[in-house]
Motif scaffolding. Structure first.
Motif, PDB file in Angstrom:
ATOM      1  N   LYS A  40       0.826  -1.210   0.000  1.00 29.16           N
ATOM      2  CA  LYS A  40       0.000   0.000   0.000  1.00 29.16           C
ATOM      3  C   LYS A  40       0.858   1.257   0.000  1.00 29.16           C
ATOM      4  N   ALA A  41       1.959   1.230   0.746  1.00 32.96           N
ATOM      5  CA  ALA A  41       2.841   2.392   0.823  1.00 32.96           C
ATOM      6  C   ALA A  41       3.729   2.530  -0.399  1.00 32.96           C
ATOM      7  N   GLY A  42       3.980   1.425  -1.123  1.00 32.49           N
ATOM      8  CA  GLY A  42       4.880   1.485  -2.265  1.00 32.49           C
ATOM      9  C   GLY A  42       6.318   1.673  -1.810  1.00 32.49           C
ATOM     10  N   ALA A  43       7.140   2.232  -2.693  1.00 35.61           N
ATOM     11  CA  ALA A  43       8.544   2.471  -2.362  1.00 35.61           C
ATOM     12  C   ALA A  43       9.039   3.691  -3.123  1.00 35.61           C
ATOM     13  N   ASP A  44       9.966   4.407  -2.508  1.00 34.78           N
ATOM     14  CA  ASP A  44      10.533   5.560  -3.202  1.00 34.78           C
ATOM     15  C   ASP A  44      11.812   5.145  -3.929  1.00 34.78           C
ATOM     16  N   ILE A  45      12.313   6.037  -4.774  1.00 31.77           N
ATOM     17  CA  ILE A  45      13.469   5.715  -5.606  1.00 31.77           C
ATOM     18  C   ILE A  45      14.695   5.393  -4.756  1.00 31.77           C
ATOM     19  N   ALA A  46      14.915   6.127  -3.684  1.00 33.17           N
ATOM     20  CA  ALA A  46      16.075   5.871  -2.822  1.00 33.17           C
ATOM     21  C   ALA A  46      16.006   4.485  -2.186  1.00 33.17           C
ATOM     22  N   THR A  47      14.832   4.089  -1.705  1.00 35.88           N
ATOM     23  CA  THR A  47      14.664   2.767  -1.083  1.00 35.88           C
ATOM     24  C   THR A  47      14.895   1.657  -2.100  1.00 35.88           C
ATOM     25  N   GLY A  49      16.613   1.856  -4.857  1.00 32.26           N
ATOM     26  CA  GLY A  49      18.035   1.862  -5.199  1.00 32.26           C
ATOM     27  C   GLY A  49      18.888   1.187  -4.148  1.00 32.26           C
ATOM     28  N   ASP A  50      18.587   1.438  -2.881  1.00 34.17           N
ATOM     29  CA  ASP A  50      19.344   0.809  -1.793  1.00 34.17           C
ATOM     30  C   ASP A  50      19.149  -0.704  -1.783  1.00 34.17           C
ATOM     31  N   ARG A  51      17.918  -1.142  -1.956  1.00 31.76           N
ATOM     32  CA  ARG A  51      17.627  -2.582  -1.894  1.00 31.76           C
ATOM     33  C   ARG A  51      18.221  -3.353  -3.066  1.00 31.76           C
ATOM     34  N   LEU A  52      18.218  -2.720  -4.258  1.00 30.30           N
ATOM     35  CA  LEU A  52      18.671  -3.426  -5.454  1.00 30.30           C
ATOM     36  C   LEU A  52      20.096  -3.069  -5.869  1.00 30.30           C
ATOM     37  N   GLN A  55      21.413   2.840  -9.115  1.00 33.36           N
ATOM     38  CA  GLN A  55      21.438   4.293  -9.053  1.00 33.36           C
ATOM     39  C   GLN A  55      20.053   4.810  -9.442  1.00 33.36           C
ATOM     40  N   PRO A  56      19.724   6.057  -9.091  1.00 36.42           N
ATOM     41  CA  PRO A  56      18.374   6.575  -9.357  1.00 36.42           C
ATOM     42  C   PRO A  56      17.930   6.471 -10.819  1.00 36.42           C
ATOM     43  N   ARG A  60      14.529   4.475 -12.255  1.00 39.21           N
ATOM     44  CA  ARG A  60      13.513   5.055 -13.149  1.00 39.21           C
ATOM     45  C   ARG A  60      13.375   4.239 -14.428  1.00 39.21           C
ATOM     46  N   ALA A  61      14.484   3.758 -14.967  1.00 35.45           N
ATOM     47  CA  ALA A  61      14.435   2.911 -16.161  1.00 35.45           C
ATOM     48  C   ALA A  61      13.712   1.592 -15.857  1.00 35.45           C
ATOM     49  N   GLY A  62      13.954   1.042 -14.683  1.00 36.21           N
ATOM     50  CA  GLY A  62      13.264  -0.191 -14.287  1.00 36.21           C
ATOM     51  C   GLY A  62      11.767   0.018 -14.169  1.00 36.21           C
ATOM     52  N   LEU A  63      11.361   1.151 -13.611  1.00 34.98           N
ATOM     53  CA  LEU A  63       9.932   1.466 -13.500  1.00 34.98           C
ATOM     54  C   LEU A  63       9.316   1.618 -14.894  1.00 34.98           C
TER      55      LEU A  63
END
Length: 104
Positions: A40-47, A49-52, A55-56, A60-63
Motif C-alpha cells: 500500500k505504501a509502495g517504495a521511493d526511488i532511494a529505497t 536503489g538501496d535494496r537493489l 542508481q536513481p 527510473r528505467a526499471g519502472l
C-alpha cells in the motif's frame, strides 16, 4: 566391471531413474523490483536503489520497463518535502481476458 555395472553406466534402468538436480536461481532484479511495489505504501526511488544496488536513473528505467511490460504503476506524492513513492496497482496478467485498453 560386471555386466550389471555396464548396464547402469550405459543408461540402463538405474541410470534413467535418477532425477536431474533442480537448480534454484536467485530472483531477478525485475522480480525483486516487483516485490517492492505492490504494498500500500509502495517504495521511493532511494529505497528501491538501496535494496537493489541501483542508481536513481536505473530505478527510473526499471519502472519504465515495468510500465512497458503491462504493469500499472501509481505515483504517490505524499506531501511537500517527502519522496515520491511508486506502487503497482495492477498488471496486464491480472486483468480479465476481455479488458484490453485498445478499444477494439
Amino acid at each position: 566391471m560386471t555386466q550389471g555395472e555396464q548396464t547402469r553406466l550405459d543408461g540402463g534402468p538405474n541410470a534413467s531413474s535418477a532425477q536431474p538436480a533442480q537448480i534454484s536461481r536467485p530472483a531477478t532484479k525485475r522480480t525483486q523490483l516487483i516485490t517492492l511495489l505492490p504494498t500500500k505504501a509502495g517504495a521511493d526511488i532511494a529505497t528501491i536503489g538501496d535494496r537493489l544496488g541501483w542508481q536513481p536513473h536505473t530505478v527510473r528505467a526499471g519502472l519504465s520497463g515495468l510500465r512497458k511490460a503491462g504493469h500499472h504503476l501509481e505515483k504517490v506524492i505524499p506531501g511537500p518535502g517527502k519522496a515520491t513513492r511508486y506502487r503497482i496497482i495492477a498488471s496486464q496478467a491480472a486483468a480479465p481476458a476481455g479488458s484490453d485498453s485498445h478499444g477494439g
